[in-house]
Each structure stands twice: as C-alpha cells, then as structure tokens.
Design a protein around this motif. Structure first.
Motif, mmCIF file in Angstrom:
data_model
loop_
_atom_site.group_PDB
_atom_site.id
_atom_site.type_symbol
_atom_site.label_atom_id
_atom_site.label_comp_id
_atom_site.label_asym_id
_atom_site.label_seq_id
_atom_site.Cartn_x
_atom_site.Cartn_y
_atom_site.Cartn_z
ATOM 1 N N LEU A 124 0.833 -1.204 0.000
ATOM 2 C CA LEU A 124 0.000 0.000 0.000
ATOM 3 C C LEU A 124 0.868 1.255 0.000
ATOM 4 C CD1 LEU A 124 -2.768 1.465 0.468
ATOM 5 C CD2 LEU A 124 -2.361 1.167 2.911
ATOM 6 N N SER A 125 0.533 2.182 -0.901
ATOM 7 C CA SER A 125 1.181 3.495 -0.922
ATOM 8 C C SER A 125 0.203 4.494 -1.530
ATOM 9 C CB SER A 125 2.482 3.453 -1.735
ATOM 10 O OG SER A 125 2.199 3.397 -3.123
ATOM 11 N N SER A 126 0.632 5.740 -1.644
ATOM 12 C CA SER A 126 -0.232 6.762 -2.237
ATOM 13 C C SER A 126 0.007 6.896 -3.745
ATOM 14 C CB SER A 126 -0.006 8.109 -1.549
ATOM 15 O OG SER A 126 1.341 8.525 -1.679
ATOM 16 N N ASP A 127 0.806 5.999 -4.314
ATOM 17 C CA ASP A 127 1.060 6.028 -5.764
ATOM 18 C C ASP A 127 -0.210 5.688 -6.545
ATOM 19 O OD1 ASP A 127 4.013 6.462 -5.876
ATOM 20 O OD2 ASP A 127 4.036 4.624 -4.709
ATOM 21 N N LEU A 141 6.240 -8.848 -8.644
ATOM 22 C CA LEU A 141 5.619 -9.034 -7.330
ATOM 23 C C LEU A 141 4.427 -9.981 -7.428
ATOM 24 C CD1 LEU A 141 5.728 -5.311 -6.112
ATOM 25 C CD2 LEU A 141 7.451 -7.116 -5.801
ATOM 26 N N SER A 142 4.283 -10.826 -6.436
ATOM 27 C CA SER A 142 3.262 -11.880 -6.463
ATOM 28 C C SER A 142 1.943 -11.467 -5.843
ATOM 29 C CB SER A 142 3.801 -13.117 -5.725
ATOM 30 O OG SER A 142 5.132 -13.393 -6.085
ATOM 31 N N TYR A 143 1.824 -10.256 -5.378
ATOM 32 C CA TYR A 143 0.658 -9.810 -4.623
ATOM 33 C C TYR A 143 0.161 -8.473 -5.185
ATOM 34 C CZ TYR A 143 4.780 -7.601 -2.684
ATOM 35 O OH TYR A 143 5.981 -6.938 -2.559
ATOM 36 N N ASP A 144 -1.038 -8.082 -4.782
ATOM 37 C CA ASP A 144 -1.613 -6.821 -5.241
ATOM 38 C C ASP A 144 -1.003 -5.629 -4.514
ATOM 39 O OD1 ASP A 144 -3.299 -7.952 -7.102
ATOM 40 O OD2 ASP A 144 -5.056 -7.977 -5.781
ATOM 41 N N LEU A 145 -1.032 -4.492 -5.212
ATOM 42 C CA LEU A 145 -0.606 -3.219 -4.632
ATOM 43 C C LEU A 145 -1.819 -2.283 -4.624
ATOM 44 C CD1 LEU A 145 2.816 -2.729 -6.476
ATOM 45 C CD2 LEU A 145 2.419 -3.722 -4.205
ATOM 46 N N LEU A 146 -2.113 -1.711 -3.485
ATOM 47 C CA LEU A 146 -3.261 -0.823 -3.349
ATOM 48 C C LEU A 146 -2.819 0.639 -3.449
ATOM 49 C CD1 LEU A 146 -5.155 -2.588 -0.419
ATOM 50 C CD2 LEU A 146 -5.463 -2.897 -2.886
ATOM 51 N N SER A 147 -3.694 1.437 -4.043
ATOM 52 C CA SER A 147 -3.416 2.861 -4.238
ATOM 53 C C SER A 147 -4.285 3.686 -3.290
ATOM 54 C CB SER A 147 -3.714 3.243 -5.696
ATOM 55 O OG SER A 147 -3.540 4.625 -5.889
ATOM 56 N N ASP A 148 -3.646 4.573 -2.518
ATOM 57 C CA ASP A 148 -4.381 5.378 -1.537
ATOM 58 C C ASP A 148 -3.896 6.833 -1.583
ATOM 59 O OD1 ASP A 148 -5.930 6.218 0.546
ATOM 60 O OD2 ASP A 148 -4.804 5.197 2.116
ATOM 61 N N PRO A 149 -4.137 7.531 -2.707
ATOM 62 C CA PRO A 149 -3.638 8.903 -2.850
ATOM 63 C C PRO A 149 -4.218 9.886 -1.837
ATOM 64 C CG PRO A 149 -5.163 8.359 -4.623
ATOM 65 C CD PRO A 149 -4.873 7.083 -3.907
ATOM 66 N N SER A 150 -5.444 9.666 -1.392
ATOM 67 C CA SER A 150 -6.056 10.568 -0.412
ATOM 68 C C SER A 150 -5.815 10.113 1.024
ATOM 69 C CB SER A 150 -7.557 10.694 -0.670
ATOM 70 O OG SER A 150 -8.188 9.426 -0.561
ATOM 71 N N LYS A 151 -5.049 9.020 1.176
ATOM 72 C CA LYS A 151 -4.676 8.482 2.492
ATOM 73 C C LYS A 151 -5.888 8.136 3.364
ATOM 74 C CE LYS A 151 -0.138 10.664 2.400
ATOM 75 N NZ LYS A 151 -0.246 11.244 1.054
ATOM 76 N N LYS A 152 -6.900 7.538 2.745
ATOM 77 C CA LYS A 152 -8.100 7.104 3.465
ATOM 78 C C LYS A 152 -7.801 6.003 4.463
ATOM 79 C CE LYS A 152 -10.584 6.147 -0.191
ATOM 80 N NZ LYS A 152 -11.758 5.716 -0.996
#
Length: 203
Positions: A124-127, A141-152
């Motif tokens: 997880l990052s804000s990217d 990478l073997s796993y999902d990456l989550l996007s959190d630009p608003s830092k919810k």
C-alpha cells in the motif's frame, strides 16, 4: 498647616499610584496564564481527536473503506481482510525507490512462506494505480498493490507523515481486526518481522 496637609495629600497620591500599578501588573500576569491554559486545552483536544480517528490494535477496519488496486479494481478492505483470515498490509513511501524496492522484494521472496501460513499480502502506498502496475511488473511481485492517494487508510493507520509523506510500516489483521501495528521500521525488519508475527498469530 496648609503646607503640611498638601504634603500629606501628595504622599497619599504617591502611595496610591504604586498600589494601582501593582494591581495592574497582577492583572497582566493572570492574563497570559489563562491564555496558556486555553492553548494547552486546545492541544489536548486535537490529540484526543487524532487518537479517536486512529486504528489501534483491537479495532476493526471501517466497513465502507475501499481502495483501488494496480488494475483500477475497487477493493473493500474489510471484506478482503475477513476473506483472507490473516491479512498483511505493508506500507511503503514511494514505488520504485531503493528502500521501497527492498521492502517489496522482501515480501515477494517470503510470499510462499506467508501464504503457506494462511496469510494474504498486499502492498500500500499513495502512488497511482498505473505507477503500482509498473512497480509490480518490474519487480515481479506476487501480490496486489493498493493505491491510496487521499490516504483514506494510511491516515487512520497512523502512518501519514506531514505534509504529504508516508511512514514505512506494516499491519496484520485477523478476521478484519488489527492485531499487529508496527509504524516506522526498516525495509528488512518489515518483511522478516511480518513473517514472525504471522507465525505467532496462527500457531
């Protein structure tokens, strides 16, 4: 007699003046003290509000919290955590930077160990989702990456760094409840520590 009376009257005025001055000084001294008390109370109120909105160990993920993965697909965090039983979420400041790459690759290399213990891993990052896709493909990478630009999620987890940064961290959930919270760690301690913590949870 007149001169003596005048002199006495003058003394009375002179004596009264310091008393008035002293009274004024005392009043001024009280005012800053009151201001300091108010400022301290306001500071405590802010701290209390921050604590109230921060997820701590024992808290459940908010039911309505959703983020996009690298493919732009919406992911409900509580559902993901409950379906996974044990969910490891590691936070990194910025994709494709040296420390974040070491952290992500470390989780990639320990992916089979973690999944063998019954855990699901997500980064997880804000990217943006596009940046996450590039990072995932480049590092295989073997796993999902989550996007959190608003830092919810990043904000409630207590990993938001002012003004716009992220503190490297990892969090482990069991059945949607936060069990392990580690904020401010090195890339290596992130993935090695996550393996150790998951082992404790499942054994």
């Amino acid at each position: 007699m007149v001169r003596r009376s005048a002199r006495l009257a003058g003394n009375t005025v002179e004596e009264a003046a310091p008393a008035a001055k002293k009274q004024k000084t005392t009043a001024q001294a009280v005012k800053p003290k009151q201001s300091t008390v108010d400022a301290k109370k306001e500071s405590n109120d802010v701290k209390a509000d921050t604590a109230k909105n921060t997820l701590e160990e024992g808290d459940e993920i908010p039911a309505d919290l959703e983020l996009e993965n690298q493919d732009g697909e919406s992911v409900n965090l509580l559902k993901l955590a409950k379906d996974a039983k044990v969910l490891v979420v590691f936070l990194y400041p910025k994709a494709s930077t040296p420390g974040c790459t070491r952290q992500a690759v470390g989780f990639r290399d320990n992916f089979e160990v973690l999944t063998g213990l019954g855990a699901t891993v997500v980064g997880l990052s804000s990217d943006s989702p596009k940046t996450q896709t590039n990072f995932k493909l480049k590092q295989k990478l073997s796993y999902d990456l989550l996007s959190d630009p608003s830092k919810k999620l990043i904000g409630p987890l207590g990993a938001k760094k002012q003004p716009n940064g992220i503190v490297r961290s990892d969090f482990i959930f069991r059945d949607g409840v936060l069990k392990v919270k580690r904020v401010g760690i090195s890339p290596e301690k992130s993935f090695t520590g996550a393996v150790d913590e998951v082992k404790k949870l499942v054994t």
